[in-house]
Structure formats: C-alpha cells, structure tokens
Design a protein around this motif. Structure first.
Motif, mmCIF file in Angstrom:
data_model
loop_
_atom_site.group_PDB
_atom_site.id
_atom_site.type_symbol
_atom_site.label_atom_id
_atom_site.label_comp_id
_atom_site.label_asym_id
_atom_site.label_seq_id
_atom_site.Cartn_x
_atom_site.Cartn_y
_atom_site.Cartn_z
ATOM 1 N N ARG A 112 6.079 3.667 -0.266
ATOM 2 C CA ARG A 112 4.727 2.841 -0.163
ATOM 3 C C ARG A 112 4.482 2.026 2.016
ATOM 4 N NH1 ARG A 112 7.872 -1.768 -4.203
ATOM 5 N NH2 ARG A 112 9.333 -1.038 -2.815
ATOM 6 N N ILE A 113 3.970 2.452 1.664
ATOM 7 C CA ILE A 113 3.077 2.084 2.987
ATOM 8 C C ILE A 113 2.441 0.600 3.149
ATOM 9 C CG2 ILE A 113 1.992 3.035 5.383
ATOM 10 C CD1 ILE A 113 5.136 4.586 4.413
ATOM 11 N N LEU A 114 2.223 0.456 3.861
ATOM 12 C CA LEU A 114 1.386 -1.532 4.392
ATOM 13 C C LEU A 114 0.942 -0.656 6.017
ATOM 14 C CD1 LEU A 114 0.120 -3.997 3.684
ATOM 15 C CD2 LEU A 114 1.644 -4.719 4.525
ATOM 16 N N SER A 115 -0.548 -0.105 5.566
ATOM 17 C CA SER A 115 -0.705 -0.045 7.053
ATOM 18 C C SER A 115 -1.849 -1.230 7.974
ATOM 19 C CB SER A 115 -1.966 1.097 7.034
ATOM 20 O OG SER A 115 -1.310 2.024 6.664
ATOM 21 N N ILE A 116 -1.672 -2.532 8.703
ATOM 22 C CA ILE A 116 -2.447 -2.820 9.379
ATOM 23 C C ILE A 116 -3.140 -2.203 10.541
ATOM 24 C CG2 ILE A 116 -2.635 -5.106 10.229
ATOM 25 C CD1 ILE A 116 -0.271 -6.186 8.468
ATOM 26 N N ASN A 117 -3.859 -2.374 10.818
ATOM 27 C CA ASN A 117 -5.157 -2.405 12.079
ATOM 28 C C ASN A 117 -5.081 -3.079 12.623
ATOM 29 O OD1 ASN A 117 -7.552 -1.768 14.073
ATOM 30 N ND2 ASN A 117 -7.094 0.372 13.562
ATOM 31 N N LEU A 118 -4.552 -3.991 13.921
ATOM 32 C CA LEU A 118 -4.677 -5.076 15.016
ATOM 33 C C LEU A 118 -5.923 -4.998 14.899
ATOM 34 C CD1 LEU A 118 -1.451 -4.546 16.880
ATOM 35 C CD2 LEU A 118 -1.656 -6.258 15.130
ATOM 36 N N TYR A 119 -7.438 -4.309 15.053
ATOM 37 C CA TYR A 119 -8.706 -4.535 15.779
ATOM 38 C C TYR A 119 -8.956 -5.593 14.238
ATOM 39 C CZ TYR A 119 -13.280 -4.199 16.500
ATOM 40 O OH TYR A 119 -14.475 -4.616 16.576
ATOM 41 N N ASP A 120 -9.048 -4.401 13.405
ATOM 42 C CA ASP A 120 -9.438 -4.513 11.490
ATOM 43 C C ASP A 120 -8.915 -6.448 11.397
ATOM 44 O OD1 ASP A 120 -11.199 -2.965 11.527
ATOM 45 O OD2 ASP A 120 -8.975 -2.042 10.356
#
Length: 203
Positions: A68-76
C-alpha cells in the motif's frame, strides 16, 4: 565498477525501484543503522514528466503486489492548505503585482513545514493504512518549501514506515561538505545527511 542506476533508462530504474520497495529488507527498514527510513530518488530535472509516469507505474505495480502506497504531492498539499485557510484567492490576486520576495515571505509563513505542512502530512498518515510514503512535487514548491526542511520536520512523524522523496536534482555526499540535496543540480545549500539514496540500497 558499480552501475549508476540513476542514469539508466526509465524502465530499468522502474524495475530497480520495484525490486527495492517490494522487498522485505526495505519494508522492514533493515540495514539503516538506526537512521530514519528516508530515501531519496534523484532524477534529472528534464526527466520530470517521465518520472511522473514512472511513479504512477511503480505505484500500480506495488499495489498489485499488495504493498500500500500513500502518495503525497507537496504542491497539491500546499494548495489544499492555502484553500483551507482561505488564503488561496488572496495569493492569486497578489501574484501579478507582488514582488517575488513578498510572495515568498507570505507563502513561507503560511506553508511553514513545522507549523503547517508537516501537521497536514501527519493528518494524512493517520487517515489511511499504508506501507510506504511517496513524496513528490519538490520542484513545484521551491523556493517556498525546501525539501531538507520537510525531511527534518518529518523525522518524528514519519518514522514508522519508509518514505521515498522523488527529487529533481542530485543527492551528493562528500567528505568536505557532507551530504546535500542539490535541487535542479544547481542549488547546493540544502544540507541533509540522514536519507539514503534509493539507487544505492540493495533489494
């Protein structure tokens, strides 16, 4: 001579990243010498679009393998914070007329890693179950948010699962200057030594 995986074709890098991140050694945080489980995935800035595609493919393959991957885009995330604090419209109005320094000062205050950004990341970490955290969008939030500040402030928050930061630049180590995150291959002032280059980590 050891191959420089960071300069290999994207599909070879994808295979290496999949092998590393899906491995029990990585997931169990082995071989880190009691350091925080932070990994840098450097890439050349001109490869940004390709790297976004690679990251999506990597997430799909890992999730098919049950990771399970949690993806966080810092710009978003930054835009979400500005909207939640009712500052987004103000920033859009200010941008055409404000100087870069004025805008930078405003955004650095509102998006301060310790006070605002890391608590927002922490809330996401607590809201879902995941095995690995992916951080991206580093280039898009520069210079308002500096990657070494994010990592420094995340050390106590994101220590239970491995974190991979996708970084448009290089992560260099030298005896003279220590380790630094060289954003876009040009900015050499972000001293950070506690992360591992994921291309140097064995699967």
């Amino acid at each position: 001579m050891k191959k420089d995986i960071a300069k290999m074709p994207m599909q070879e890098r994808l295979q290496h990243l999949f092998s590393v991140v899906s491995g029990q050694r990585f997931l169990n945080k082995q071989g880190l010498g009691n350091e925080v489980p932070f990994f840098i995935c450097p890439y050349r800035p001109e490869e940004a679009v390709e790297m976004e595609r690679l990251q999506r493919q990597l997430v799909n393959r890992l999730e098919q393998a049950g990771i399970r991957i949690l993806s966080i885009n810092l710009y978003d995330l930054a835009v979400d914070i500005l909207k939640e604090r009712d500052i987004w419209e103000q920033v859009l109005e200010l941008e055409p007329t404000a100087s870069k320094d004025q805008l930078k000062e405003l955004l650095q205050g509102v998006l301060d890693p310790e006070a605002h950004l890391v608590p927002a990341i922490a809330a996401k970490l607590q809201s879902v179950e995941f095995d690995v955290l992916f951080l991206s969008g580093v280039g898009e939030v520069f210079p308002y948010i500096r990657s070494h500040n994010v990592l420094n402030n995340l050390q106590s928050t994101a220590k239970d699962q491995p974190t991979v930061m996708f970084f448009p630049g290089s992560y260099t180590h030298s005896l003279e200057t220590g380790a630094s995150l060289d954003l876009f291959g040009r900015l050499h002032d972000d001293k950070y030594y506690r992360a591992f280059n994921i291309f140097h980590y064995e699967a």
